[in-house]
Design a protein around this motif. Structure first.
Motif, PDB file in Angstrom:
ATOM      1  N   ASP A  57       0.738  -1.073   0.103  1.00 47.06           N
ATOM      2  CA  ASP A  57      -0.136  -0.029  -0.061  1.00 47.06           C
ATOM      3  C   ASP A  57       0.677   1.030   0.185  1.00 47.06           C
ATOM      4  N   ASN A  67       1.575  -6.114  -6.017  1.00 54.48           N
ATOM      5  CA  ASN A  67       1.051  -5.101  -6.988  1.00 54.48           C
ATOM      6  C   ASN A  67       1.158  -5.634  -8.423  1.00 54.48           C
ATOM      7  N   THR A  77      -6.781  -2.174  -7.908  1.00 56.76           N
ATOM      8  CA  THR A  77      -6.596  -1.823  -6.606  1.00 56.76           C
ATOM      9  C   THR A  77      -5.150  -1.523  -6.036  1.00 56.76           C
ATOM     10  N   GLY A  78      -4.330  -2.115  -6.951  1.00 58.54           N
ATOM     11  CA  GLY A  78      -2.947  -1.587  -6.552  1.00 58.54           C
ATOM     12  C   GLY A  78      -2.148  -0.649  -7.495  1.00 58.54           C
TER      13      GLY A  78
END
Length: 162
Positions: A57, A67, A77-78
């Motif tokens: 994150d 990722n 979402t990465g």
């Protein structure tokens, strides 16, 4: 929205343990929202250990295995590596149609080549291309290049010259 930077400049002789310790400190710091590790990484440090140490994150490079996996799965979402993401944006804003296009990516590096190929072959409006990756062991690179609708050149090669 305010943003700030806190560059950490290390000596090129820094060892892996010291770099991983710094990354752990940055990971734990709630005031740090993103970590970018400048490549190339010195030879004495294993890049896979460095990229895996950065929290996914906070991995603004998009190189953490999580990722990279999200990229391959089409999960948005990465983080995505900035150069390939920028190239995709440039193609879209320039009106280049990638849908169904034959794209040759010259290079299989983890920083540009592989992420570029993964982005281009996603089943999405601004991608959906047929992708060939050429690399140092590819025979007759020129034949791949001349049939391409789009060339992505993370690795420059004289083999594509006519």
């Amino acid at each position: 929205m305010a943003s700030s930077q806190r560059p950490q400049v290390l000596d090129e002789k820094t060892n892996e343990a010291d770099l991983l310790k710094l990354i752990a400190q940055l990971n734990a710091d709630s005031k740090i929202h993103g970590i970018l590790v400048q490549a190339p990484i010195p030879k004495q440090i294993r890049s896979e250990n460095v990229y895996s140490a950065v929290r996914p994150d906070k991995d603004v490079d998009g190189f953490h295995p999580m990722n990279m996996g999200k990229l391959l799965l089409g999960d948005h979402t990465g983080f995505v590596a900035c150069t390939p993401a920028g190239i995709m944006e440039l193609l879209a804003r320039s009106g280049v149609k990638t849908n169904g296009a034959e794209v040759v990516v010259l290079g299989r590096g983890n920083i540009v080549g592989k992420p570029m190929a993964a982005l281009l072959c996603q089943k999405e409006k601004k991608a959906d291309a047929t992708v060939t990756i050429c690399h140092s062991a590819t025979r007759d690179v020129k034949s791949h290049c001349v049939r391409a609708d789009i060339l992505s050149l993370p690795w420059a090669s004289q083999n594509c010259q006519s």
